[in-house]
Design a protein around this motif. Structure first.
Motif, mmCIF file in Angstrom:
data_model
loop_
_atom_site.group_PDB
_atom_site.id
_atom_site.type_symbol
_atom_site.label_atom_id
_atom_site.label_comp_id
_atom_site.label_asym_id
_atom_site.label_seq_id
_atom_site.Cartn_x
_atom_site.Cartn_y
_atom_site.Cartn_z
ATOM 1 N N SER A 76 10.331 1.858 0.741
ATOM 2 C CA SER A 76 9.477 2.839 0.066
ATOM 3 C C SER A 76 9.774 4.264 0.518
ATOM 4 O O SER A 76 9.654 5.207 -0.271
ATOM 5 N N MET A 231 5.757 1.213 8.198
ATOM 6 C CA MET A 231 6.260 0.229 7.253
ATOM 7 C C MET A 231 6.967 -0.912 7.973
ATOM 8 O O MET A 231 6.955 -2.063 7.494
ATOM 9 N N THR A 234 4.142 -2.998 9.069
ATOM 10 C CA THR A 234 3.598 -3.667 7.886
ATOM 11 C C THR A 234 4.530 -4.770 7.414
ATOM 12 O O THR A 234 4.092 -5.888 7.117
ATOM 13 N N THR A 238 3.682 -8.668 7.414
ATOM 14 C CA THR A 238 3.649 -9.276 6.081
ATOM 15 C C THR A 238 4.548 -10.502 6.036
ATOM 16 O O THR A 238 4.164 -11.553 5.512
ATOM 17 N N THR A 279 4.668 -2.045 -10.454
ATOM 18 C CA THR A 279 4.331 -1.071 -9.409
ATOM 19 C C THR A 279 5.550 -0.274 -8.976
ATOM 20 O O THR A 279 5.468 0.947 -8.778
ATOM 21 N N VAL A 356 0.061 -5.367 -3.712
ATOM 22 C CA VAL A 356 1.272 -4.698 -4.204
ATOM 23 C C VAL A 356 0.898 -3.461 -5.008
ATOM 24 O O VAL A 356 1.509 -2.400 -4.868
ATOM 25 N N ARG A 358 -1.639 -1.502 -4.763
ATOM 26 C CA ARG A 358 -2.167 -0.368 -3.992
ATOM 27 C C ARG A 358 -1.055 0.371 -3.251
ATOM 28 O O ARG A 358 -1.277 1.473 -2.725
ATOM 29 N N GLY A 359 0.154 -0.216 -3.189
ATOM 30 C CA GLY A 359 1.239 0.356 -2.400
ATOM 31 C C GLY A 359 1.535 1.817 -2.658
ATOM 32 O O GLY A 359 1.562 2.627 -1.722
ATOM 33 N N LEU A 368 -0.249 4.831 5.483
ATOM 34 C CA LEU A 368 0.695 3.818 5.944
ATOM 35 C C LEU A 368 0.279 3.216 7.286
ATOM 36 O O LEU A 368 0.487 2.023 7.531
ATOM 37 N N ARG A 371 -2.375 0.776 6.517
ATOM 38 C CA ARG A 371 -1.778 -0.388 5.865
ATOM 39 C C ARG A 371 -1.135 -1.307 6.892
ATOM 40 O O ARG A 371 -1.244 -2.540 6.797
ATOM 41 N N CYS A 410 -4.999 -7.574 2.084
ATOM 42 C CA CYS A 410 -4.726 -6.829 0.852
ATOM 43 C C CYS A 410 -5.965 -6.262 0.189
ATOM 44 O O CYS A 410 -5.862 -5.354 -0.645
#
Length: 450
Positions: A76, A231, A234, A238, A279, A356, A358-359, A368, A371, A410
């Motif tokens: 991202s 990230m 995350t 994940t 998305t 996904v 809301r990313g 971030l 998240r 999520c």
């Protein structure tokens, strides 16, 4: 009907046609692969049987736990930066490519060593893990996909991925025909990664002709790693709560249950490309909208959450009702016992799609770090529930752990952060299909979903 569709097309602006065209390419990508997966992937599962199919999927899940080392959470961030700083394109892409290449090389000895400690007396498993792990090197070329995504022009990466997938599907069919051993299917997976990576490089050079201008910068590397650190966290957690179920089933139960669980996951997650495609396409537009219109920025979030929830229900309800029949039709009698698991597991897709969706708003809203915290909480809960439930109720325990952890990470976690609470409210409205009739009317009359 044809006249209405023609009128719809004439109402779309160039940017809207470009967005819908990009979504169409991504959908074509996944539909083609989904069709081949139904034919070839299920044939492979039937040929290998739950035990050997479980061993292959254990290796893939185990390697994926280390995949974040190779990706470094840059996905991202690269999209965001090339949208914001187009003049720095070559430095961003070149630096990110080098970082991902180094990460892939570092991950190989790490994953082989840890696997040798966990399953020291299983040489076949060690070979499977090593072969799959080598493919992590070629994930560095995925940086080119992010460039095409940032340009809302994914057709080139779609063509490459599908070419590689079709070729390796042919290889898998040949392997089944010649009754090849299990290890050959791991090699086929590695070949797919190699073809995909090199194909992306060729397509980029054909389109842009400036790969030689890519450059690396220590300052840019520090900036990318600093921004991507949340990230990385995350992504790591994940992967843990998405794949630790299979690894823990293999460690605490047996590979047969891993095979059943993998078959369930493939059916339940087959549609996950839909929220990702939609998305991913609107991501660059959201970044721009944040700076222009705050009200519209959140209205678009509401529309996307409602759309995702509606799609989730369309998938989950029929699969839940006919789960055992679907397992028999697709996988055969050896996999039928996974039907009850599928009926529950498929509902995790509701929370996955909301997560996904809301990313882009998490990235644009500088959420971030939160998240990452929410994902970490989900991972801890997932591992804890697996640890408690798998010895007691086996594969169903892994399923319940996944559903609960996805819901918390999520969705529910958003309620506990002031800046994310607005997203939680809009996710909740989406679950109750708030504004769905207006959303569909908007698309049909104006050609706009979000």
């Amino acid at each position: 009907m044809i006249k209405q569709l023609h009128q719809l097309g004439t109402k779309l602006s160039f940017s809207q046609r470009r967005v819908l065209g990009n979504i169409a390419w991504l959908f074509t990508d996944r539909f083609l692969q989904m069709g081949l997966a139904l034919f070839v992937g299920l044939w492979v599962a039937r040929y290998l049987g739950p035990d050997r199919f479980g061993s292959l999927n254990y290796a893939m899940s185990f390697v994926s736990l280390f995949g974040i080392i190779a990706s470094l959470g840059l996905d991202s961030i690269v999209v965001r930066d090339v949208v914001r700083y187009p003049d720095a394109k070559h430095e961003i892409l070149g630096t990110a490519f080098l970082l991902k290449l180094i990460g892939g090389l570092v991950s190989i000895p790490a994953v082989i060593w840890v696997n040798s400690l966990l399953r020291p007396d299983e040489p076949m498993m060690q070979w499977l893990v090593a072969i799959v792990a080598v493919g992590g090197i070629f994930n560095a070329f995925n940086i080119i996909s992010f460039w095409f995504q940032a340009q809302v022009n994914s057709k080139y990466s779609v063509i490459v991925r599908n070419t590689a997938y079709i070729m390796t599907c042919g290889i898998r069919i040949a392997l089944i025909s010649f009754e090849a051993p299990l290890i050959a299917f791991a090699v086929a997976l590695l070949i797919e990664m190699i073809l995909g990576g090199l194909g992306l490089l060729i397509s980029y050079q054909w389109k842009e002709r400036d790969f030689h201008r890519w450059s690396q910068s220590m300052q840019r590397a520090r900036s990318l790693l600093r921004d991507s650190f949340p990230m990385i966290i995350t992504g790591a957690v994940t992967v843990i709560y998405m794949r630790t179920d299979s690894v823990m089933l293999g460690q605490m139960a047996n590979d047969r249950l891993v095979g059943l669980y993998a078959a369930v996951m493939k059916l339940a997650e087959m549609w996950y490309f839909v929220p990702g495609a939609i998305t991913g396409t609107v991501f660059p537009l959201v970044i721009k909208l944040k700076e222009q219109n705050e009200t519209l920025y959140y209205e678009r979030a509401q529309q996307l959450f409602t759309l995702m929830a509606g799609l989730s229900y369309l998938v989950a309800i029929p699969i839940s009702l006919f789960s055992s029949q679907l397992m028999f039709i697709f996988y055969g009698e050896d996999y039928v016992e996974g039907g009850n698991v599928l009926a529950i597991y498929v509902w995790a897709g509701l929370f996955v799609s909301l997560g996904v969706a809301r990313g882009p708003w998490m990235v644009a809203g500088d959420l971030l770090n939160f998240r990452a915290t929410a994902a970490a909480a989900g991972a801890v809960i997932n591992v804890a529930l697996n640890w408690v439930l798998i010895p007691r109720i086996g594969i169903m325990g892994a399923t319940i752990a996944t559903l609960i952890s996805q819901c918390i990470s999520c969705y529910l976690a958003n309620a506990f952060h002031p800046k994310a609470r607005e997203l939680f409210i809009r996710q909740t409205k989406g679950i109750f299909l708030f504004g769905l009739p207006q959303l569909m009317h908007r698309f049909w009359r104006k050609g706009k979903l979000i």
